[in-house]
Scaffold this motif. Structure first.
Motif, mmCIF file in Angstrom:
data_model
loop_
_atom_site.group_PDB
_atom_site.id
_atom_site.type_symbol
_atom_site.label_atom_id
_atom_site.label_comp_id
_atom_site.label_asym_id
_atom_site.label_seq_id
_atom_site.Cartn_x
_atom_site.Cartn_y
_atom_site.Cartn_z
ATOM 1 N N ASP A 222 -60.934 -16.701 36.586
ATOM 2 C CA ASP A 222 -60.128 -16.293 35.437
ATOM 3 C C ASP A 222 -59.793 -17.487 34.550
ATOM 4 O O ASP A 222 -59.786 -17.384 33.320
ATOM 5 C CB ASP A 222 -58.842 -15.607 35.906
ATOM 6 N N ILE A 223 -59.515 -18.619 35.179
ATOM 7 C CA ILE A 223 -59.244 -19.841 34.420
ATOM 8 C C ILE A 223 -60.455 -20.227 33.572
ATOM 9 O O ILE A 223 -60.332 -20.529 32.370
ATOM 10 C CB ILE A 223 -58.882 -20.995 35.380
ATOM 11 N N VAL A 224 -61.624 -20.221 34.168
ATOM 12 C CA VAL A 224 -62.836 -20.627 33.462
ATOM 13 C C VAL A 224 -63.143 -19.667 32.313
ATOM 14 O O VAL A 224 -63.526 -20.098 31.217
ATOM 15 C CB VAL A 224 -64.024 -20.732 34.436
ATOM 16 N N GLU A 225 -62.959 -18.389 32.542
ATOM 17 C CA GLU A 225 -63.184 -17.427 31.456
ATOM 18 C C GLU A 225 -62.248 -17.708 30.288
ATOM 19 O O GLU A 225 -62.655 -17.673 29.119
ATOM 20 C CB GLU A 225 -62.983 -15.998 31.962
ATOM 21 N N GLY A 226 -60.995 -18.020 30.601
ATOM 22 C CA GLY A 226 -60.046 -18.363 29.543
ATOM 23 C C GLY A 226 -60.453 -19.617 28.788
ATOM 24 O O GLY A 226 -60.357 -19.682 27.557
ATOM 25 N N ILE A 227 -60.914 -20.635 29.517
ATOM 26 C CA ILE A 227 -61.357 -21.882 28.883
ATOM 27 C C ILE A 227 -62.547 -21.627 27.972
ATOM 28 O O ILE A 227 -62.599 -22.118 26.833
ATOM 29 C CB ILE A 227 -61.712 -22.938 29.948
ATOM 30 N N MET A 228 -63.518 -20.876 28.465
ATOM 31 C CA MET A 228 -64.713 -20.589 27.671
ATOM 32 C C MET A 228 -64.349 -19.892 26.365
ATOM 33 O O MET A 228 -64.881 -20.203 25.296
ATOM 34 C CB MET A 228 -65.675 -19.712 28.479
ATOM 35 N N ARG A 229 -63.431 -18.966 26.446
ATOM 36 C CA ARG A 229 -63.054 -18.219 25.239
ATOM 37 C C ARG A 229 -62.236 -19.072 24.276
ATOM 38 O O ARG A 229 -62.448 -19.027 23.065
ATOM 39 C CB ARG A 229 -62.277 -16.962 25.628
ATOM 40 N N ILE A 230 -61.299 -19.846 24.820
ATOM 41 C CA ILE A 230 -60.426 -20.623 23.929
ATOM 42 C C ILE A 230 -61.188 -21.769 23.279
ATOM 43 O O ILE A 230 -60.810 -22.234 22.188
ATOM 44 C CB ILE A 230 -59.192 -21.146 24.690
ATOM 45 N N ALA A 231 -62.266 -22.225 23.883
ATOM 46 C CA ALA A 231 -63.067 -23.296 23.277
ATOM 47 C C ALA A 231 -63.633 -22.868 21.931
ATOM 48 O O ALA A 231 -63.906 -23.709 21.061
ATOM 49 C CB ALA A 231 -64.189 -23.720 24.222
ATOM 50 N N ASP A 232 -63.813 -21.559 21.760
ATOM 51 C CA ASP A 232 -64.347 -21.025 20.499
ATOM 52 C C ASP A 232 -63.256 -20.651 19.501
ATOM 53 O O ASP A 232 -63.558 -20.237 18.378
ATOM 54 C CB ASP A 232 -65.223 -19.806 20.777
ATOM 55 N N VAL A 233 -61.992 -20.776 19.911
ATOM 56 C CA VAL A 233 -60.871 -20.460 19.020
ATOM 57 C C VAL A 233 -60.283 -21.782 18.533
ATOM 58 O O VAL A 233 -59.389 -22.357 19.140
ATOM 59 C CB VAL A 233 -59.802 -19.617 19.735
ATOM 60 N N ILE A 234 -60.822 -22.282 17.447
ATOM 61 C CA ILE A 234 -60.462 -23.616 16.970
ATOM 62 C C ILE A 234 -59.218 -23.535 16.081
ATOM 63 O O ILE A 234 -59.209 -22.792 15.097
ATOM 64 C CB ILE A 234 -61.635 -24.240 16.191
ATOM 65 N N PRO A 235 -58.158 -24.260 16.429
ATOM 66 C CA PRO A 235 -56.933 -24.211 15.618
ATOM 67 C C PRO A 235 -57.181 -24.721 14.197
ATOM 68 O O PRO A 235 -57.982 -25.630 13.982
ATOM 69 C CB PRO A 235 -55.969 -25.148 16.364
ATOM 70 N N ASN A 236 -56.481 -24.121 13.257
ATOM 71 C CA ASN A 236 -56.566 -24.537 11.858
ATOM 72 C C ASN A 236 -55.235 -25.085 11.387
ATOM 73 O O ASN A 236 -54.169 -24.746 11.929
ATOM 74 C CB ASN A 236 -56.960 -23.353 10.972
ATOM 75 N N ARG A 237 -55.271 -25.911 10.372
ATOM 76 C CA ARG A 237 -54.035 -26.388 9.744
ATOM 77 C C ARG A 237 -53.296 -25.203 9.123
ATOM 78 O O ARG A 237 -53.909 -24.303 8.555
ATOM 79 C CB ARG A 237 -54.371 -27.432 8.676
ATOM 80 N N ASN A 238 -51.982 -25.198 9.247
ATOM 81 C CA ASN A 238 -51.159 -24.118 8.705
ATOM 82 C C ASN A 238 -50.001 -24.730 7.918
ATOM 83 O O ASN A 238 -48.972 -25.092 8.486
ATOM 84 C CB ASN A 238 -50.630 -23.235 9.842
ATOM 85 N N ASP A 239 -50.174 -24.827 6.630
ATOM 86 C CA ASP A 239 -49.192 -25.502 5.791
ATOM 87 C C ASP A 239 -47.901 -24.705 5.619
ATOM 88 O O ASP A 239 -46.909 -25.231 5.105
ATOM 89 C CB ASP A 239 -49.793 -25.806 4.413
ATOM 90 N N THR A 240 -47.877 -23.438 6.061
ATOM 91 C CA THR A 240 -46.651 -22.638 5.955
ATOM 92 C C THR A 240 -45.744 -22.807 7.172
ATOM 93 O O THR A 240 -44.609 -22.348 7.165
ATOM 94 C CB THR A 240 -46.988 -21.142 5.792
ATOM 95 N N TRP A 241 -46.267 -23.458 8.233
ATOM 96 C CA TRP A 241 -45.479 -23.649 9.464
ATOM 97 C C TRP A 241 -44.400 -24.685 9.245
ATOM 98 O O TRP A 241 -44.597 -25.684 8.538
ATOM 99 C CB TRP A 241 -46.409 -24.110 10.579
ATOM 100 N N ASP A 242 -43.221 -24.468 9.846
ATOM 101 C CA ASP A 242 -42.202 -25.512 9.869
ATOM 102 C C ASP A 242 -41.476 -25.475 11.199
ATOM 103 O O ASP A 242 -41.533 -24.488 11.942
ATOM 104 C CB ASP A 242 -41.222 -25.393 8.690
ATOM 105 N N VAL A 243 -40.788 -26.572 11.502
ATOM 106 C CA VAL A 243 -40.135 -26.719 12.808
ATOM 107 C C VAL A 243 -39.061 -25.660 13.018
ATOM 108 O O VAL A 243 -38.895 -25.143 14.127
ATOM 109 C CB VAL A 243 -39.529 -28.140 12.937
ATOM 110 N N GLU A 244 -38.325 -25.330 11.968
ATOM 111 C CA GLU A 244 -37.197 -24.415 12.095
ATOM 112 C C GLU A 244 -37.633 -22.999 12.472
ATOM 113 O O GLU A 244 -36.985 -22.334 13.274
ATOM 114 C CB GLU A 244 -36.388 -24.376 10.788
#
Length: 334
Positions: A222-244
């Motif tokens: 299950d761990i490996v399946e999760g890793i394989m899938r998340i490797a293809d989900v590349i994070p993007n910059r999100n300029d609307t995000w803030d700490v608050e």
């Protein structure tokens, strides 16, 4: 794709290499083959993943020049960084090993990714970062500022280091907080292996906190399946995000952190009883108090991971233990 997998002779890294090569990727694996536990087990893991698509290089993470040269020569598309000095209790007695491997080593990997513009770095964090947190299930929105072991502190540091590189250099990074991974080819220093080994050999097993502990045991498949899938989900910059208003698991930078666990913790005694049932042997037990660095319960909230990948763990405790016991008997000729 060309992948670098660090910790390729390790429990999870070995299984990841197997999946990547089966999927047609070219994989370079590194490992320093240290003797923290039985080196012959690591060698056997490497033998099982030999293929034309896989190249193994013995290398230390903290060797800055060697790591830099490796990245410059191979030009990886993606990196799955799983190598680390593992073990909560070992960190209490051998703190410098964790600084060398988990801090300096992680920095060297980040630098390699920066210098060669790697498309995605996926790295191992740990459920241990939740430390003194008692709210369950553990959520990536929770505070992780109170670790109870140096190992946990280094894993939290890895997340912070990764965020700084994502922010400064636009390197997409994803941290995965693993929850008690078990299965065939597992680590001899972890409870599932220790219990199986000692019960088979008629030795007494230590039961911490008198059995009143809960763990989110997660099968390696299950761990490996999760890793394989998340490797293809590349994070993007999100300029609307803030700490608050944002969660600590995301950022304006191309950065993400996920829990990767089964999401259904069981009592330690139930896990022991499942092994006993599979072996047909009643364990000799030594009940004792809570040990330094231990936590009472781990419990992963994995909704974010499901939302990102569509995957939820499939392997039950009974199935996973049966597979672990079968492998142990075959590998050790019991």
């Amino acid at each position: 794709m060309k992948y670098l997998v660090t910790g390729a002779a390790g429990f999870i890294g070995n299984a990841v290499v197997e999946r990547l090569t089966a999927a047609g990727h070219c994989v370079i694996g590194i490992d320093n083959m240290n003797d923290y536990y039985d080196v012959s087990l690591k060698e056997a893991r490497l033998k099982r993943i030999e293929s034309e698509s896989f190249t193994f290089i013995k290398m230390d993470l903290e060797d800055r020049e060697a790591i830099a040269s490796l990245f410059e020569e191979k030009k990886f598309d993606k990196v799955i960084h799983l190598a680390a000095q593992a073990g909560v209790r070992y960190s209490i007695q051998n703190s410098h090993a964790y600084a060398d491997s988990n801090l300096v080593g992680h920095l060297n990997i980040l630098e390699g990714c920066r210098q060669t513009q790697v498309k995605h770095l996926v790295y191992a964090s740990s459920s241990s970062v939740y430390g003194l947190n008692e709210k369950v299930p553990f959520s990536t929105a929770d505070s992780v500022d109170h670790p109870v072991s140096l190992y946990a502190a280094t894993k939290k540091a890895n997340e912070l280091m990764s965020h700084s590189y994502s922010h400064l250099y636009d390197i997409p990074t994803t941290g995965l907080r693993f929850f008690t991974v078990y299965g065939a080819w597992g680590r001899p220093d972890m409870a599932p292996f220790i219990f199986t080994n000692k019960i088979i050999n008629g030795e007494t097993i230590d039961i911490n906190n008198n059995g009143d502990m809960w763990r989110d045991f997660t099968h390696v498949n299950d761990i490996v399946e999760g890793i394989m899938r998340i490797a293809d989900v590349i994070p993007n910059r999100n300029d609307t995000w803030d700490v608050e208003s944002g969660t600590p698991a995301t950022s304006s930078a191309p950065y993400a952190v996920f829990n990767i666990g089964h999401g259904s913790p069981i009592n330690l005694m139930e896990f022991v009883e499942t092994i006993e049932s599979e072996l047909g042997i009643v364990a000799k037990k030594n009940f004792r108090g809570m040990q330094p660095g231990d936590v009472y319960r781990t419990f992963a909230d994995t909704q974010d991971l499901f939302d990102a990948t569509g995957y939820k763990p499939q392997v039950s405790i009974k199935e996973g233990v049966a597979e672990l016991v079968k492998w142990y008997k075959e590998f050790y000729s019991v």
